[in-house]
Design a protein around this motif. Structure first.
Motif, PDB file in Angstrom:
ATOM      1  N   MET A  38      46.335  37.956  41.896  1.00 21.81           N
ATOM      2  CA  MET A  38      47.743  37.949  41.504  1.00 21.81           C
ATOM      3  C   MET A  38      48.036  39.019  40.472  1.00 21.81           C
ATOM      4  O   MET A  38      49.099  39.640  40.494  1.00 21.81           O
ATOM      5  N   CYS A 114      55.947  35.871  47.766  1.00 19.10           N
ATOM      6  CA  CYS A 114      55.527  35.232  46.517  1.00 19.10           C
ATOM      7  C   CYS A 114      55.997  33.786  46.436  1.00 19.10           C
ATOM      8  O   CYS A 114      55.234  32.883  46.127  1.00 19.10           O
ATOM      9  N   CYS A 117      54.622  30.808  48.657  1.00 19.42           N
ATOM     10  CA  CYS A 117      53.324  30.280  48.257  1.00 19.42           C
ATOM     11  C   CYS A 117      53.352  29.686  46.850  1.00 19.42           C
ATOM     12  O   CYS A 117      52.694  28.693  46.574  1.00 19.42           O
ATOM     13  N   LYS A 122      51.716  26.977  42.874  1.00 23.62           N
ATOM     14  CA  LYS A 122      51.532  27.528  41.533  1.00 23.62           C
ATOM     15  C   LYS A 122      52.171  26.596  40.520  1.00 23.62           C
ATOM     16  O   LYS A 122      53.277  26.118  40.734  1.00 23.62           O
TER      17      LYS A 122
HETATM   18  C1  HEC Z   1      49.115  32.747  49.412  1.00 19.54           C
HETATM   19  C2  HEC Z   1      49.662  32.311  48.162  1.00 19.54           C
HETATM   20  C3  HEC Z   1      50.303  33.263  47.184  1.00 19.54           C
HETATM   21  C4  HEC Z   1      51.090  34.368  47.437  1.00 19.54           C
HETATM   22  C5  HEC Z   1      51.503  34.936  48.777  1.00 19.54           C
HETATM   23  C6  HEC Z   1      51.457  34.917  46.153  1.00 19.54           C
HETATM   24  N1  HEC Z   1      50.908  34.168  45.147  1.00 19.54           N
HETATM   25 FE1  HEC Z   1      51.029  34.577  43.158  1.00 19.54          FE
HETATM   26  N2  HEC Z   1      49.938  32.889  42.744  1.00 19.54           N
HETATM   27  C7  HEC Z   1      49.428  32.019  43.679  1.00 19.54           C
HETATM   28  C8  HEC Z   1      48.713  30.945  43.017  1.00 19.54           C
HETATM   29  C9  HEC Z   1      47.981  29.807  43.678  1.00 19.54           C
HETATM   30  C10 HEC Z   1      48.821  31.201  41.632  1.00 19.54           C
HETATM   31  C11 HEC Z   1      48.209  30.395  40.499  1.00 19.54           C
HETATM   32  C12 HEC Z   1      46.828  30.932  40.236  1.00 19.54           C
HETATM   33  C13 HEC Z   1      46.061  30.192  39.152  1.00 19.54           C
HETATM   34  O1  HEC Z   1      46.669  29.771  38.167  1.00 19.54           O
HETATM   35  O2  HEC Z   1      44.839  30.050  39.328  1.00 19.54           O
HETATM   36  C14 HEC Z   1      49.587  32.447  41.498  1.00 19.54           C
HETATM   37  C15 HEC Z   1      49.879  33.051  40.283  1.00 19.54           C
HETATM   38  C16 HEC Z   1      50.567  34.244  40.142  1.00 19.54           C
HETATM   39  C17 HEC Z   1      50.781  34.923  38.875  1.00 19.54           C
HETATM   40  C18 HEC Z   1      50.266  34.453  37.523  1.00 19.54           C
HETATM   41  C19 HEC Z   1      48.864  35.024  37.352  1.00 19.54           C
HETATM   42  C20 HEC Z   1      48.221  34.620  36.039  1.00 19.54           C
HETATM   43  O3  HEC Z   1      47.749  35.511  35.344  1.00 19.54           O
HETATM   44  O4  HEC Z   1      48.160  33.403  35.756  1.00 19.54           O
HETATM   45  C21 HEC Z   1      51.507  36.051  39.150  1.00 19.54           C
HETATM   46  C22 HEC Z   1      51.964  37.105  38.154  1.00 19.54           C
HETATM   47  C23 HEC Z   1      51.734  36.085  40.570  1.00 19.54           C
HETATM   48  N3  HEC Z   1      51.141  34.966  41.145  1.00 19.54           N
HETATM   49  C24 HEC Z   1      52.436  37.078  41.224  1.00 19.54           C
HETATM   50  C25 HEC Z   1      52.678  37.087  42.595  1.00 19.54           C
HETATM   51  C26 HEC Z   1      53.546  38.042  43.254  1.00 19.54           C
HETATM   52  C27 HEC Z   1      54.320  39.133  42.540  1.00 19.54           C
HETATM   53  C28 HEC Z   1      53.506  37.725  44.586  1.00 19.54           C
HETATM   54  C29 HEC Z   1      54.270  38.371  45.725  1.00 19.54           C
HETATM   55  C30 HEC Z   1      54.255  39.770  45.871  1.00 19.54           C
HETATM   56  C31 HEC Z   1      52.600  36.593  44.767  1.00 19.54           C
HETATM   57  N4  HEC Z   1      52.130  36.230  43.523  1.00 19.54           N
HETATM   58  C32 HEC Z   1      52.278  36.041  45.987  1.00 19.54           C
HETATM   59  C33 HEC Z   1      49.543  32.126  45.054  1.00 19.54           C
HETATM   60  C34 HEC Z   1      50.210  33.139  45.740  1.00 19.54           C
END
Ligand code: HEC
Length: 128
Positions: A38, A114, A117, A122
């Motif tokens: 992420m 984003c 999911c 999240k």
């Molecule tokens: C397939 C699932 C999925 C997709 C698609 C996804 N995310 Fe995430 N994202 C997660 C999950 C699950 C977490 C929590 C992770 C954790 O806390 O361990 C997260 C956490 C984050 C975080 C926080 C990271 C941190 O340092 O705690 C950010 C920033 C983020 N996502 C950005 C994005 C962006 C921008 C997109 C789209 C372009 C995106 N994500 C697409 C599943 C996804």
């Protein structure tokens, strides 16, 4: 040069490892955590580069390694079936895109949505 080669080989080794034993390996923490993925997605726009075909070889490999690790990673919340479904769609979309399939950029963009999911999987920090 040697360093680059070493990096490429270690990434390849990890990909081989992950694809071989993806689900059997839940206990062992891997280096391709969802969190790190992420952060690369957010700060580097890693997925955007891959989708646009602007990623370097190393970036593409890194993206694949992260994506393939996802199904075996545990999301902080949400149903395991939902997580499995979303992450496997992403794995398939990534494979199709790297194979140069038609409309694969759109499919991968969708799979990387984003909000779709984050909403189920999240945990948002409580507002203060
Ligand atoms: C397939 C699932 C999925 C997709 C698609 C996804 N995310 Fe995430 N994202 C997660 C999950 C699950 C977490 C929590 C992770 C954790 O806390 O361990 C997260 C956490 C984050 C975080 C926080 C990271 C941190 O340092 O705690 C950010 C920033 C983020 N996502 C950005 C994005 C962006 C921008 C997109 C789209 C372009 C995106 N994500 C697409 C599943 C996804």
């Amino acid at each position: 040069m040697i360093r680059t080669l070493t990096a490429v080989f270690s990434i390849l080794a990890v990909i081989a490892l992950i694809s071989g034993i993806s689900t059997a390996d839940e206990k062992k923490e891997n280096k391709y955590t969802t969190k790190k993925f992420m952060q690369a997605v957010k700060t580097g726009g890693l997925h955007t580069k891959v989708i646009k075909g602007e990623a370097t070889e190393a970036e593409r490999k890194l993206f694949v390694a992260y994506v393939k690790a996802l199904p075996a990673n545990k999301p902080p919340k949400g149903a395991p079936e939902s997580w499995k479904k979303l992450t496997e769609i992403l794995v398939k979309a990534t494979e199709a895109h790297l194979a140069g399939k038609e409309d694969s950029a759109e499919a991968l963009t969708k799979a990387m949505n984003c909000k779709v999911c984050h909403t189920p999987h999240k945990v948002y920090p409580p507002k203060t």
